[in-house]
Design a protein around this motif. Sequence first.
Motif, mmCIF file in Angstrom:
data_model
loop_
_atom_site.group_PDB
_atom_site.id
_atom_site.type_symbol
_atom_site.label_atom_id
_atom_site.label_comp_id
_atom_site.label_asym_id
_atom_site.label_seq_id
_atom_site.Cartn_x
_atom_site.Cartn_y
_atom_site.Cartn_z
ATOM 1 N N GLU A 1 2.844 39.920 18.986
ATOM 2 C CA GLU A 1 3.483 39.099 20.028
ATOM 3 C C GLU A 1 3.980 37.742 19.529
ATOM 4 O O GLU A 1 5.124 37.355 19.832
ATOM 5 C CB GLU A 1 2.522 38.919 21.197
ATOM 6 C CG GLU A 1 3.164 38.203 22.379
ATOM 7 C CD GLU A 1 2.221 38.115 23.566
ATOM 8 O OE1 GLU A 1 2.661 37.652 24.638
ATOM 9 O OE2 GLU A 1 1.040 38.505 23.438
ATOM 10 N N LEU B 1 7.467 38.006 17.753
ATOM 11 C CA LEU B 1 8.624 38.627 18.384
ATOM 12 C C LEU B 1 9.826 37.697 18.599
ATOM 13 O O LEU B 1 10.974 38.157 18.477
ATOM 14 C CB LEU B 1 8.217 39.272 19.711
ATOM 15 C CG LEU B 1 7.208 40.420 19.603
ATOM 16 C CD1 LEU B 1 6.924 41.021 20.974
ATOM 17 C CD2 LEU B 1 7.699 41.492 18.642
ATOM 18 N N ALA C 1 15.240 43.770 14.701
ATOM 19 C CA ALA C 1 15.261 44.898 15.627
ATOM 20 C C ALA C 1 14.112 45.877 15.383
ATOM 21 O O ALA C 1 13.530 46.407 16.342
ATOM 22 C CB ALA C 1 16.600 45.623 15.526
ATOM 23 N N LEU D 1 10.898 44.471 16.892
ATOM 24 C CA LEU D 1 11.019 44.508 18.349
ATOM 25 C C LEU D 1 10.852 45.932 18.864
ATOM 26 O O LEU D 1 10.197 46.165 19.890
ATOM 27 C CB LEU D 1 12.379 43.956 18.780
ATOM 28 C CG LEU D 1 12.615 42.459 18.584
ATOM 29 C CD1 LEU D 1 14.066 42.114 18.904
ATOM 30 C CD2 LEU D 1 11.676 41.647 19.484
ATOM 31 N N MET E 1 12.073 45.579 27.023
ATOM 32 C CA MET E 1 12.127 45.318 25.583
ATOM 33 C C MET E 1 13.260 46.118 24.939
ATOM 34 O O MET E 1 13.921 45.650 24.014
ATOM 35 C CB MET E 1 10.782 45.655 24.943
ATOM 36 C CG MET E 1 9.642 44.786 25.462
ATOM 37 S SD MET E 1 7.993 45.337 24.974
ATOM 38 C CE MET E 1 7.917 44.687 23.304
ATOM 39 N N CYS F 1 16.696 44.551 24.899
ATOM 40 C CA CYS F 1 16.917 43.473 23.932
ATOM 41 C C CYS F 1 17.384 43.995 22.580
ATOM 42 O O CYS F 1 17.755 43.197 21.705
ATOM 43 C CB CYS F 1 15.626 42.664 23.753
ATOM 44 S SG CYS F 1 15.049 41.825 25.259
ATOM 45 N N LEU F 2 17.363 45.311 22.400
ATOM 46 C CA LEU F 2 17.793 45.895 21.130
ATOM 47 C C LEU F 2 19.314 46.004 21.091
ATOM 48 O O LEU F 2 19.967 46.098 22.133
ATOM 49 C CB LEU F 2 17.174 47.281 20.959
ATOM 50 C CG LEU F 2 15.650 47.322 20.846
ATOM 51 C CD1 LEU F 2 15.149 48.755 20.920
ATOM 52 C CD2 LEU F 2 15.193 46.662 19.538
#
Length: 416
Positions: free
Chosen positions: A245, A248, A253, A256, A289, A292-293
Amino acid sequence: MSSDATLDPYAHPLVFGQRLQILRTRRGLTREQLGGLAGRSGSWVKGVETGRLKTPKLEVVLRLAEILRVRNLSDLTGDQSLHVDLFTGPGHARLPAVKAAVDAFPLGSDHEPPPPAHLRARLARAWSARHSAPHHRDTIGALLPDLIRDAQAVVRQAETGPDWRAAHAILAEVYSLCQFFVAYQPDAALLWRVAERGLIAARESEDPHAIGVAAWLAAQAHRDCGPSHFDAADAVTLRTLAHLEPLLPDAGADVLAIAGALTFEAGYTAARRGETGTAWRYWDQARAMATCLPQGYYHPVTSFSRAIMGAHAVTVAVELHQGGESVRQAAAADAVAIPSRPRRARHLIEEARGYHLDGQPDVALATLARAHEAAPETIRYNGYAKRIVLEETEAKNPARRRRASELAATLGLLAA
């Protein structure tokens, strides 16, 4: 015999109820827990175990076998004519060579290692082949022995701290690939050796991505051992997420994505426990999550991506035994968007489970046939698929029974 001793269901001619009680106890389940997972009551389980109730129908026996993760259906029934591997698949022809490479104890520096960059390139090609080949176990099984030996040699001959850590990151990834090959084959001890060595190599590497991948696979190994190991699966998952965490905000990528994959794993385990709210909460977090890629990104090991979240939703609904929700999620998911053939086949198996739960066995069988087309070796090693097919071989509808029998023969469950 001491009062706390238990008979071995594999060595004694026990009746079904006695076998059920022994296997349930070994999995650490109470009668109420087993009954709840099977859609029955604890008193029903007691009735079957004590012989007050007769042996249930095949569909219920298969559900109990699924919950108890029995090695072979005959382990539960005692009927050797039902000698069908469920959650342990057939031993692959390349398993002995892979096992020999894992078990070897190389000493000294007689094996000249390849340049690390060359080994990384070979490993990347192996992952690509794993995702693209229909017979992916055969493909990676041919590559693994040399990859294992070369990765071990790179570690042994690393001369500096950075080289040592980088070499361990490569070795951890090789063991991760190896775990995909070994999983669901008839050598649980080998699986755990590979998983533990992967965790150790990842820790030595200090590489966040390697640590995340090794933990992701270890959590799955724990969860596949049954309900008594769910706490261990959660401990690995949540501790690794806590480690990742702080990294991050500045992570790439791949890190993540592995954090997202671990977040979903926590939801998966919650779903297996029947914790509906917790399971969907983790799924929501993982979906956030995934957004966010980068567009089109696809994690090379876990398949975590934006596209995979629809497949993950199907899995959560199926594990919660929500047939209607499974079908709704399957309609929204796009299997074609999953580039990995084995992962696409796995998703189709999950869809088939959903259709079966929803009372659509014909659609379930058709979906399993599509899974077989995508990756034959995935469905051959999948206990859920086998359970559905075997159940439908006893269907009252002749056409459905014939389709199920043909698929069972294709999978090697019945004589062709």
